[in-house]
Design a protein around this motif. Structure first.
Motif, PDB file in Angstrom:
ATOM      1  N   ALA A 168       0.838  -1.208   0.000  1.00  0.00           N
ATOM      2  CA  ALA A 168       0.000   0.000   0.000  1.00  0.00           C
ATOM      3  C   ALA A 168       0.869   1.253   0.000  1.00  0.00           C
ATOM      4  O   ALA A 168       0.548   2.242  -0.660  1.00  0.00           O
ATOM      5  CB  ALA A 168      -0.942  -0.005   1.200  1.00  0.00           C
ATOM      6  N   LEU A 169       1.994   1.209   0.719  1.00  0.00           N
ATOM      7  CA  LEU A 169       2.894   2.363   0.747  1.00  0.00           C
ATOM      8  C   LEU A 169       3.462   2.619  -0.647  1.00  0.00           C
ATOM      9  O   LEU A 169       3.426   3.742  -1.161  1.00  0.00           O
ATOM     10  CB  LEU A 169       4.030   2.122   1.743  1.00  0.00           C
ATOM     11  N   TYR A 211       2.278   1.756  -3.413  1.00  0.00           N
ATOM     12  CA  TYR A 211       1.205   2.180  -4.293  1.00  0.00           C
ATOM     13  C   TYR A 211       0.918   3.672  -4.120  1.00  0.00           C
ATOM     14  O   TYR A 211       0.511   4.359  -5.055  1.00  0.00           O
ATOM     15  CB  TYR A 211      -0.042   1.352  -3.969  1.00  0.00           C
ATOM     16  N   ALA A 212       1.133   4.184  -2.901  1.00  0.00           N
ATOM     17  CA  ALA A 212       0.804   5.584  -2.618  1.00  0.00           C
ATOM     18  C   ALA A 212       1.913   6.541  -3.044  1.00  0.00           C
ATOM     19  O   ALA A 212       1.662   7.731  -3.202  1.00  0.00           O
ATOM     20  CB  ALA A 212       0.506   5.752  -1.126  1.00  0.00           C
TER      21      ALA A 212
END
Lengths: 409, 290, 348
Positions: free
Chosen positions: C146-147, C149-150
């Motif tokens: 998720a990191l 991806y951000a």
């Protein structure tokens, strides 16, 4: 039951991976040897190689359609014997539209495939990432894009830039459609920011101000906040510029909240897919500004024929395919001038760079290309396109675009 | 106020899709203890098949059924021949293998189909009902119903059926389950078939909205990951609520803070939940595994 | 699992040499240390000769590959000792790269830029490490995914620092009369030396008692606690080390490419780095280098052999093959084939 990531070895598979590494190393060295062959030096008749980097895979791969238009144009020229007997070949390498990859593959093209010029490089950040390198090596560059930042000493653009196109569609909205409340939905990038600047500049010229400037992120899956902000502004005309799927998702989200303004969209989203992708929320409420003739119009007969002859499986209404065609046309004109300079032989890279300023060209597809030392873009004309009964239809003739200032203002 | 209401209602509708994407991941996790990063790619292949059927004039129901079946078959094949065998190197290796499978599938799609966005037929685009300022299409309504049915079926399936209980047993204590005669490998293979079918179902609702490209379903699956982590891996109903929470929260981020911070807010939500309540908002058991 | 095997004791109470060599190959510690350093220097010489005699594309891809290798070296500490999947190695590179571009554009000298990169990488690395070490296994993978991806969107949101989508052109620093950019032989020498030094530090640290402590924490956390080790502190140290190396790699990357844009730091970069580590072998420093060279040089070069659009297939299949090969990867293969037989013979 603690499990290590991997604990055992399978020599066979490690050998496989090692083999792959060797293949890579091999490629590196094989390129070494080819680099010493005949080159951009020119001198006699031969094959002129033009190179492009672009997304052939990854999330932006639909932009790769432009190479179908380019190939069709090259096939057309080559079937007639090339340029004065010199055949022209396109080599495209995949960078996934990721500027991390572009410098690597561009070096391959320039020093491995020994291209005479770069033509049809896709994307803004990707192109910017190789411009210093190409400039240092004196390689001519014609990018297939609309951002004015993509020009420098030997980099030219084959079409009008986003600011002037955004100004053009805004002018049409106010003067011809009688809109007064214009909003701009923009992504914070090399596509959205120049569009915002051009539309704002044009409104200012007419004594107006945008009723809203709504920033959105094309990668976010839900555009309803964008739609709600636009709706709240009360705008009756919204300028937006992005790829067809993203523009469609914004228009869809607006329809969901019962907001149906007239949309002013630039050419990157002009393809049949947009209407289908919008799920029936687009009909007569969209106008486009396009520097290209419509792919299914009478004017584009040679384009369609060439696509068919060349065996390209492409959507002829897709403006991206036409972009490739136009880009290749401009490059071939440059090469033609350079071949003349080289006395009918394959020109050197330097001769190609020198053939760019001072070139003027117009045909059914390219309007008013006049490159000079000062002007590296096209102060061209554009068509306003609408949709009638699910088909694109020109609403105006080609009209000169406002000369909005370049840059992001 | 309109902005808030719109963000809220659309967030719930999108959140349902996130949850649906997440539920398919839960099934494999329940049995094997890892998630599949290839879920979106399995869906994409099945959807391309559906797209061609639709082009050939097949009715929507046939298209939809084919997509689900194709997803199940492809999921089953990948599980059977690639990922489950990889488990002998550990479950993290298996998770990595799903990434490799995903990259390979995307590579094939790019090479043989091309990356251009294709419109995918929807279950129904006409307006079914209007809530506040937001009008919902039949596709939205159907996705609500389908999601409800799937969640109910999976929840009872895991709790009451023999297979479901066996799946839980395999996850909770593989060696004991083996001793009791539960064939864990065939259960794992079955979980891949079920989750492949669910990937197909999810894709049917994602592709019409976000168009069909090799990566369009993947983009939503990331939100699916977040939904199941926030909701709790062992609570399927929790994933649905969490999906909606995420849908609303990301919409509010886009509306009031900055549309470029949507993915960052997703990350922050995920990490916050993992730190404060590792079993998820609705999970019951702490996750000792892995 | 397979790493624990009772070794018959010899007269001096130590396991026989063959056993020690085998254990050394598996763990990346122990008896093979001199051989490993030798191998490292050998690879360095090969890379330098290839880079200096080859053409520019080769030199450039060797530079990029070695830079990736630096990031992989850090990431391998996480994979190889803690057994965690970090899908955010690209985020660490982004931190270093943007710190470098921001400070360079303000006219800082190269020395202060390097210092700034180190400090910022350590601080932000610590900030990311502290919550992350509380997760494990799948959850580490998901959170870091998720990191990663951000990161591109976050770089857009912070456009006042990062230059947003328009990107940041890096002002290449000038040392002597040389412009340090992706075509400079000086940069190739610099990254090769940097890698060798960092790898040597890595080997040395790992051969000290901290190495065995780390392996205990990674492989038997409960036992580690009963030995009085503090797993979370050690884990934080490992993650911060990875962030530092990622940051340094990011700095070199910014110099080599000369241009930064958020799309550079997609999740695919992190996946590539992780994959490079696995292919090379997560406990081998030479393996990290080979892995970095593979992910750095494969995509541009393979396109001369296979159609450009099918590079994804090659990449996916190589990754699968590497996974099947186990954690040993190319590095272990190389050690088995070269230094291990030497050491065995020496013992007889």
């Amino acid at each position: 039951m603690e499990s290590r990531v991997l604990t055992r070895t399978r020599g066979v598979f490690a050998a496989l991976a090692a083999g792959a590494l060797l293949v890579t190393a091999g490629c590196g060295s094989s390129d070494d040897s080819s680099a010493t062959g005949s080159s951009g030096s020119g001198g006699e008749k031969g094959e002129i190689v033009i190179g492009a980097t672009g997304p052939l895979s990854g999330p932006a791969a639909s932009l790769g359609e432009l190479y179908k238009g380019m190939e069709a144009k090259l096939d057309e020229i080559n079937s007639r014997g090339g340029i004065d007997g010199n055949r022209v070949k396109l080599v495209v390498k995949d960078d996934q539209l990721n500027p991390a990859n572009t410098p690597g593959v561009a070096r391959q093209l320039v020093e491995g495939d020994d291209v005479s010029m770069m033509c049809g490089v896709a994307g803004s950040p990707t192109t910017v990432s190789i411009m210093p390198y190409l400039k240092a090596r004196r390689i001519a560059l014609v990018a297939a894009a609309g951002s004015s930042e993509l020009t420098d000493d030997n980099a030219y653009l084959p079409l009008p830039t986003y600011p002037s196109l955004a100004a053009g569609i805004t002018k049409y909205a106010v003067e011809d459609l009688g809109k007064r409340k214009v909003a701009i939905a923009y992504s914070d990038d090399a596509v959205g920011n120049p569009t915002l600047a051009g539309a704002k500049w044009q409104l200012e010229q007419m004594g107006l101000e945008p009723v809203a400037e709504v920033k959105f992120n094309g990668q976010a899956p839900d555009q309803s906040a964008t739609a709600a902000k636009l709706k709240a502004s009360g705008a009756d005309f919204v300028v937006v510029n992005n790829t067809a799927p993203i523009v469609a998702s914004v228009i869809r989200a607006a329809a969901k909240v019962g907001y149906k303004p007239e949309w002013g969209v630039l050419w990157p989203a002009l393809n049949r897919g947009l209407v289908d992708l919008s799920g029936g929320t687009i009909d007569d409420n969209v106008v486009f500004a396009s520097p290209f003739p419509l792919g299914d119009s009478d004017r584009a007969q040679t384009f369609r024929d060439a696509l068919r002859t060349s065996g390209q499986d492409a959507d002829e209404t897709d403006s991206i395919v036409m972009l490739g065609w136009v880009t290749a046309t401009a490059c071939l004109e440059v090469i033609k001038r350079a071949v003349e300079e080289a006395g009918g032989n394959k020109p050197s890279r330097e001769q190609i760079v020198e053939a760019m300023p001072g070139m003027t060209y117009s045909d059914e597809y390219v309007s008013n290309l006049e490159w000079t030392e000062e002007n590296h873009t096209v102060k061209g004309e554009a068509l306003i396109v609408g949709i009638r009964d699910g088909r694109f239809e020109a609403l105006t003739d080609f009209q000169p675009l406002p000369e909005a200032p370049e840059g992001e203002g | 106020m309109d902005l808030f209401e719109t963000s809220l209602i659309s967030g719930i509708v999108s959140g349902l899709l996130y949850a649906l994407a997440g539920v398919g991941l839960v099934v494999i996790y329940r049995v094997s203890g890892y998630v599949s990063f290839a879920q979106g790619d399995i869906a994409a292949v099945a959807l391309y098949l559906g797209f061609w059927l639709h082009q050939g004039g097949a009715p929507y129901l046939l298209v939809a059924a084919s997509v689900v079946v194709a997803g199940a078959v492809l999921g089953g094949l990948i599980g059977r021949f690639v990922v489950v065998p990889m488990e002998r190197f550990g479950i993290l290796a298996a998770a990595m293998a799903t990434i490799a499978v995903g990259i390979t599938i995307q590579g094939m799609e790019n090479a043989f189909i091309g990356g251009e966005a294709r419109p995918f037929p929807s279950a129904g685009e006409s307006v079914a009902l209007t809530i506040g300022s937001v009008s919902l299409t039949w596709a939205d309504v159907i996705s609500f119903l389908v999601c409800g049915v799937i969640v109910a079926a999976l929840a009872t399936g895991f709790k009451r059926t023999r297979v479901g209980i066996a799946m839980r047993a395999v996850h909770d204590n593989p060696s004991a389950a083996e001793m009791l005669g539960v064939a864990s490998v065939s259960l794992k293979r079955m979980s891949w078939i079920v989750s492949g079918a669910l990937a197909g179902v999810t894709g049917l609702f994602i592709a019409p909205v976000y168009s069909l490209t090799p990566t369009s379903v993947n983009a939503i699956v990331v939100f699916g990951f977040a939904a199941i982590v926030v909701g709790g891996f062992d609570s399927i109903a929790g994933a649905v609520v969490a999906g909606m929470v995420i849908g609303v929260a990301t919409n509010l981020t886009a509306a009031y803070i900055n549309p470029d911070l949507v993915t960052t807010s997703l990350f922050l939500m995920l990490v916050t939940v993992l730190l404060i309540r590792p079993q998820g908002l609705f999970g019951r058991r702490p996750m000792a595994r892995v | 699992m397979s790493t624990t095997r009772a070794a018959p004791a010899t007269t001096n109470g130590r396991p026989p040499r063959d056993e020690r060599v085998a254990a050394s190959i598996r763990t990346g510690r122990g008896i093979l240390l001199p051989g490993r350093i030798l191998l490292l220097v050998l690879v360095a010489i090969v890379v330098l000769i290839a880079g200096m005699t080859g053409d520019n594309p080769l030199k450039y891809s060797l530079i990029i590959g070695t830079i990736y290798a630096i990031a992989i070296l850090g990431n391998n500490a996480i994979t190889g000792t803690l057994g965690e999947i970090n899908l955010a190695a690209g985020a660490f590179m982004a931190i270093g790269a943007y710190t470098a571009s921001y400070t360079l554009s303000r006219g800082w000298g190269l020395a202060t830029v390097v210092l700034a990169v180190i400090v910022v990488s350590l601080l932000l690395g610590l900030l990311i490490a502290i919550p992350t070490v509380r997760l494990s296994g799948l959850f580490t993978a998901l959170a870091t995914f998720a990191l990663a991806y951000a990161v591109p969107d976050l770089a857009l949101a912070l456009s006042s620092i990062t230059g947003g989508d328009a990107g940041t052109a890096i002002t290449p620093p000038i040392i002597g009369d040389t412009l340090i950019d992706g075509s400079a032989t000086e940069l190739l020498i610099a990254v090769v030396v940097l890698f060798v030094v960092l790898a040597a530090v890595n080997l040395w640290l790992f051969s000290r008692s901290i190495g065995s402590r780390l392996l205990t924490v990674g492989e038997a956390p409960h036992a580690a606690r009963s030995f009085g080790l503090r797993p979370s502190l050690l884990k934080i140290a490992v993650w911060t080390w990875a962030a530092l190396l990622g940051g340094i790699a990011g700095l070199c990357y910014a110099l080599a490419v000369g241009f930064l844009n958020p799309t550079v730091f997609t999740v695919f970069l992190s996946i590539s780095l992780l994959a490079g580590g696995l292919v090379g072998g997560s406990r081998s420093v030479v393996g990290a280098w080979l892995g970095g060279l593979l992910v750095g040089t494969l995509p541009p070069n393979i396109q001369s052999v296979v159609p450009a659009s099918s590079t994804g297939i090659v990449f996916g299949v190589v990754l699968l093959a590497a996974l099947l090969a186990g954690s040993g990867g190319l590095g272990q293969l190389l050690e088995r084939g070269t230094i291990a037989p030497l050491m065995r013979r020496k013992g007889r």
